[in-house]
Design a protein around this motif. Structure first.
Motif, PDB file in Angstrom:
ATOM      1  N   ASP A 110       0.841  -1.200   0.000  1.00 46.86           N
ATOM      2  CA  ASP A 110       0.000   0.000   0.000  1.00 46.86           C
ATOM      3  C   ASP A 110       0.872   1.245   0.000  1.00 46.86           C
ATOM      4  OD1 ASP A 110      -2.175  -1.590   0.156  1.00 46.86           O
ATOM      5  OD2 ASP A 110      -2.580  -1.244   2.280  1.00 46.86           O
ATOM      6  N   SER A 111       0.367   2.319  -0.621  1.00 45.18           N
ATOM      7  CA  SER A 111       1.115   3.582  -0.563  1.00 45.18           C
ATOM      8  C   SER A 111       0.880   4.217   0.800  1.00 45.18           C
ATOM      9  CB  SER A 111       0.670   4.521  -1.680  1.00 45.18           C
ATOM     10  OG  SER A 111      -0.694   4.807  -1.558  1.00 45.18           O
ATOM     11  N   GLN A 112       1.957   4.654   1.414  1.00 44.61           N
ATOM     12  CA  GLN A 112       1.878   5.256   2.752  1.00 44.61           C
ATOM     13  C   GLN A 112       2.005   6.772   2.682  1.00 44.61           C
ATOM     14  OE1 GLN A 112       1.103   3.464   5.294  1.00 44.61           O
ATOM     15  NE2 GLN A 112       1.361   1.483   4.310  1.00 44.61           N
ATOM     16  N   ASP A 113       2.757   7.247   1.700  1.00 40.33           N
ATOM     17  CA  ASP A 113       3.121   8.661   1.674  1.00 40.33           C
ATOM     18  C   ASP A 113       2.132   9.471   0.852  1.00 40.33           C
ATOM     19  OD1 ASP A 113       5.414   7.867   2.989  1.00 40.33           O
ATOM     20  OD2 ASP A 113       6.578   7.696   1.139  1.00 40.33           O
ATOM     21  N   ILE A 114       2.160  10.788   1.069  1.00 43.25           N
ATOM     22  CA  ILE A 114       1.539  11.705   0.116  1.00 43.25           C
ATOM     23  C   ILE A 114       2.331  11.554  -1.174  1.00 43.25           C
ATOM     24  CG2 ILE A 114       1.239  14.152  -0.403  1.00 43.25           C
ATOM     25  CD1 ILE A 114       0.902  14.561   2.658  1.00 43.25           C
ATOM     26  N   CYS A 115       1.658  11.434  -2.301  1.00 46.85           N
ATOM     27  CA  CYS A 115       2.336  10.974  -3.520  1.00 46.85           C
ATOM     28  C   CYS A 115       3.515  11.848  -3.936  1.00 46.85           C
ATOM     29  CB  CYS A 115       1.338  10.832  -4.669  1.00 46.85           C
ATOM     30  SG  CYS A 115       0.617  12.383  -5.241  1.00 46.85           S
ATOM     31  N   PHE A 116       3.432  13.162  -3.685  1.00 45.18           N
ATOM     32  CA  PHE A 116       4.534  14.024  -4.152  1.00 45.18           C
ATOM     33  C   PHE A 116       5.545  14.326  -3.046  1.00 45.18           C
ATOM     34  CE2 PHE A 116       0.968  16.675  -2.872  1.00 45.18           C
ATOM     35  CZ  PHE A 116       1.554  17.636  -2.063  1.00 45.18           C
ATOM     36  N   VAL A 117       5.451  13.598  -1.928  1.00 44.32           N
ATOM     37  CA  VAL A 117       6.404  13.779  -0.821  1.00 44.32           C
ATOM     38  C   VAL A 117       7.157  12.467  -0.628  1.00 44.32           C
ATOM     39  CG1 VAL A 117       6.690  14.448   1.590  1.00 44.32           C
ATOM     40  CG2 VAL A 117       4.800  15.400   0.265  1.00 44.32           C
ATOM     41  N   PRO A 118       8.277  12.276  -1.345  1.00 46.82           N
ATOM     42  CA  PRO A 118       8.980  10.992  -1.264  1.00 46.82           C
ATOM     43  C   PRO A 118       9.465  10.721   0.156  1.00 46.82           C
ATOM     44  CG  PRO A 118       9.895  12.386  -2.999  1.00 46.82           C
ATOM     45  CD  PRO A 118       8.952  13.228  -2.209  1.00 46.82           C
ATOM     46  N   ASN A 119       9.284   9.486   0.610  1.00 44.28           N
ATOM     47  CA  ASN A 119       9.750   9.032   1.936  1.00 44.28           C
ATOM     48  C   ASN A 119       9.203   9.870   3.084  1.00 44.28           C
ATOM     49  OD1 ASN A 119      11.387   7.239   0.446  1.00 44.28           O
ATOM     50  ND2 ASN A 119      12.916   8.847   0.222  1.00 44.28           N
ATOM     51  N   GLY A 120       8.076  10.538   2.867  1.00 47.43           N
ATOM     52  CA  GLY A 120       7.465  11.325   3.939  1.00 47.43           C
ATOM     53  C   GLY A 120       8.275  12.540   4.343  1.00 47.43           C
ATOM     54  N   ASN A 121       9.222  12.959   3.489  1.00 48.82           N
ATOM     55  CA  ASN A 121      10.101  14.078   3.839  1.00 48.82           C
ATOM     56  C   ASN A 121       9.476  15.407   3.384  1.00 48.82           C
ATOM     57  OD1 ASN A 121      12.122  15.905   4.288  1.00 48.82           O
ATOM     58  ND2 ASN A 121      13.745  14.672   3.367  1.00 48.82           N
ATOM     59  N   TYR A 122       8.569  15.919   4.227  1.00 47.80           N
ATOM     60  CA  TYR A 122       7.879  17.175   3.907  1.00 47.80           C
ATOM     61  C   TYR A 122       8.877  18.310   3.705  1.00 47.80           C
ATOM     62  CZ  TYR A 122       3.348  15.316   5.545  1.00 47.80           C
ATOM     63  OH  TYR A 122       2.192  14.606   5.699  1.00 47.80           O
ATOM     64  N   ALA A 123       9.874  18.363   4.614  1.00 47.18           N
ATOM     65  CA  ALA A 123      10.776  19.524   4.644  1.00 47.18           C
ATOM     66  C   ALA A 123      11.462  19.740   3.300  1.00 47.18           C
ATOM     67  CB  ALA A 123      11.814  19.336   5.753  1.00 47.18           C
ATOM     68  N   SER A 124      11.929  18.654   2.658  1.00 48.58           N
ATOM     69  CA  SER A 124      12.660  18.835   1.397  1.00 48.58           C
ATOM     70  C   SER A 124      11.745  19.377   0.300  1.00 48.58           C
ATOM     71  CB  SER A 124      13.300  17.516   0.960  1.00 48.58           C
ATOM     72  OG  SER A 124      12.308  16.577   0.631  1.00 48.58           O
ATOM     73  N   VAL A 125      10.469  18.951   0.314  1.00 50.18           N
ATOM     74  CA  VAL A 125       9.519  19.436  -0.690  1.00 50.18           C
ATOM     75  C   VAL A 125       9.204  20.913  -0.446  1.00 50.18           C
ATOM     76  CG1 VAL A 125       7.170  19.193  -1.596  1.00 50.18           C
ATOM     77  CG2 VAL A 125       8.515  17.162  -1.063  1.00 50.18           C
ATOM     78  N   ILE A 126       8.927  21.267   0.821  1.00 47.05           N
ATOM     79  CA  ILE A 126       8.600  22.654   1.162  1.00 47.05           C
ATOM     80  C   ILE A 126       9.784  23.571   0.848  1.00 47.05           C
ATOM     81  CG2 ILE A 126       7.948  24.217   3.041  1.00 47.05           C
ATOM     82  CD1 ILE A 126       5.715  22.323   2.619  1.00 47.05           C
ATOM     83  N   GLU A 127      10.981  23.083   1.129  1.00 44.31           N
ATOM     84  CA  GLU A 127      12.180  23.901   0.901  1.00 44.31           C
ATOM     85  C   GLU A 127      12.316  24.269  -0.575  1.00 44.31           C
ATOM     86  OE1 GLU A 127      16.800  23.758   2.463  1.00 44.31           O
ATOM     87  OE2 GLU A 127      15.410  22.149   2.976  1.00 44.31           O
ATOM     88  N   LYS A 128      11.991  23.300  -1.447  1.00 42.77           N
ATOM     89  CA  LYS A 128      12.057  23.579  -2.891  1.00 42.77           C
ATOM     90  C   LYS A 128      10.995  24.601  -3.291  1.00 42.77           C
ATOM     91  CE  LYS A 128      13.772  19.131  -4.585  1.00 42.77           C
ATOM     92  NZ  LYS A 128      13.143  17.857  -4.255  1.00 42.77           N
ATOM     93  N   LEU A 129       9.781  24.441  -2.711  1.00 37.56           N
ATOM     94  CA  LEU A 129       8.660  25.298  -3.101  1.00 37.56           C
ATOM     95  C   LEU A 129       8.751  26.689  -2.474  1.00 37.56           C
ATOM     96  CD1 LEU A 129       5.841  22.644  -2.678  1.00 37.56           C
ATOM     97  CD2 LEU A 129       6.534  23.645  -4.844  1.00 37.56           C
ATOM     98  N   ARG A 130       9.209  26.764  -1.218  1.00 35.05           N
ATOM     99  CA  ARG A 130       9.281  28.029  -0.472  1.00 35.05           C
ATOM    100  C   ARG A 130      10.626  28.124   0.251  1.00 35.05           C
ATOM    101  NH1 ARG A 130       5.468  28.055  -3.185  1.00 35.05           N
ATOM    102  NH2 ARG A 130       3.301  28.558  -2.737  1.00 35.05           N
ATOM    103  N   PRO A 131      11.675  28.553  -0.465  1.00 33.05           N
ATOM    104  CA  PRO A 131      13.027  28.517   0.113  1.00 33.05           C
ATOM    105  C   PRO A 131      13.157  29.255   1.452  1.00 33.05           C
ATOM    106  CG  PRO A 131      13.114  28.986  -2.242  1.00 33.05           C
ATOM    107  CD  PRO A 131      11.673  29.019  -1.855  1.00 33.05           C
TER     108      PRO A 131
END
Length: 380
Positions: free
Chosen positions: A211-232
């Motif tokens: 089963d998928s556990q994560d939000i699809c666009f947040v690999p490995n549940g790492n919110y911080a890395s995604v947010i950092e790219k979107l909002r430095p």
């Protein structure tokens, strides 16, 4: 003599199965694959559609999140196995504007966003549903664990038979018009094991897929890395302060904290534990306080989608059960309409960690029916 009414097929439509076209939203996972295979085997005119929602590069080879490259491949293989057409639609721009950008804003506003709800509401049950209609489909089916039942006033939304799989929290914003067109063939199953057994029966390659556990666009549940790219700017350091503004320490970016967090604050020598009670992104401040500040009784809710039989604001209050997080059981509450789309929810027993950006979903306390829900929009 009474007229002979046309017999309804298993999807509740008055047509022969072979003349009933169904678009199945296929994520590449076991649930939607079983739905497509089952309907194809029953003889329906099935068309599988998979949405390409984002491209991480790395995510294309990553398992465990829906809608990445591997999943598109898996969905296509299921369609080939069962012999029905399959299309991939590029929804990257729509998804970025409707889901990802708001996710970043919401997270940095101190909220704990639930992007899966926005994706269902703004992408799958809006644009994809329209595509299904453009393809002359009679209905659209998904692999969600939720039930659609016919009531006196038309179709109703009900919790899944398996409480552990129930996805009603993520589908509260489904409108009556959408519900008319949608079908959820897995909602009555009593366990995920039944779904996997069906996948094995149809010889699907995804039968044992995790089963998928994560939000699809947040690999490995790492919110911080995604947010950092979107909002430095959110990764910039700042102060940790108490509710009076006294500086207790420093942090290395607001995005690393969530409301309700206790561990990892890096503040030593305190008698009583402190919790994150607010995030101030503009001032780059993490505000901490005692646990009781996290306890909420009155929850303001807006953007309400109402699925009850009577108009929402036809009563001064409704007795309901509510969920303020997907992982919590429904709790007794009083729902007071302020307008057709805004309300105040009073929790009979105060809850901790009620956060703006989460959904508040309303349930009928005497049945499995979902009465709608809305978005929590500011803490008291």
């Amino acid at each position: 003599m009474p007229l002979d009414l046309p017999k309804l097929n298993s999807l509740g439509l008055p047509k022969p199965v072979s003349q009933t076209r169904v678009v199945v939203a296929m994520s590449g996972g076991v649930d939607s694959s079983v739905v497509a295979a089952q309907l194809a085997e029953e003889g329906y005119d099935v068309i599988g559609v998979t949405l390409q929602l984002y491209d991480h590069g790395a995510a294309l080879a990553k398992k465990g999140a829906c809608c990445a490259g591997l999943d598109i491949h898996d969905a296509r293989r299921v369609a080939e196995t069962m012999g029905f057409p399959h299309y991939v639609l590029d929804y990257e721009n729509v998804f970025r504007e409707a889901v990802i950008d708001e996710f970043a804003e919401s997270y940095l506003g101190g909220a704990t966003p639930v992007p899966c709800i926005r994706c269902n509401e703004r992408v799958k049950f809006k644009d994809l549903l329209q595509t299904a209609k453009d393809l002359d489909a009679d209905c659209m089916a998904t692999g969600h664990y939720i039930q659609r039942k016919m009531g006196a006033q038309g179709p109703e939304l009900h919790s899944a038979a398996d409480a552990n799989r129930d996805q009603s929290y993520f589908l509260f914003s489904t409108t009556p018009e959408q519900l008319d067109y949608l079908r959820f063939p897995l909602g009555h199953l009593s366990s995920k094991a039944e779904t996997r057994a069906l996948a094995a029966k149809y010889g699907l390659s995804v039968a044992d897929k995790p089963d998928s556990q994560d939000i699809c666009f947040v690999p490995n549940g790492n919110y911080a890395s995604v947010i950092e790219k979107l909002r430095p700017g959110a990764a910039e350091p700042g102060e940790i302060v108490d509710t009076d503004g006294k500086v207790l320490g420093t942090h290395n970016g607001v995005l690393h904290y969530t409301v309700g967090q206790r561990r990892g604050l890096g503040i030593g020598g305190l008698v009583d534990p402190l919790y994150v009670v607010k995030l101030d992104v503009d001032a780059k401040r993490v505000i901490v306080g005692p646990k009781e500040l996290l306890s909420t009784r009155i929850v303001p809710v807006r953007e309400i989608n109402w699925l009850g039989d009577e108009p929402f604001d036809s009563r001064s209050e409704w007795t309901v059960s509510v969920k303020v997080r997907s992982t919590r059981p429904p709790r007794e509450a009083i729902l007071r309409p302020l307008s057709a789309t805004e309300a105040e929810v009073e929790l009979i027993t105060p809850e901790e960690g009620v956060s703006p950006g989460q959904a508040c979903v309303f349930y009928d306390p005497d049945s499995t029916r979902i009465l709608g829900g809305g978005w929590i929009w500011r803490g008291h």
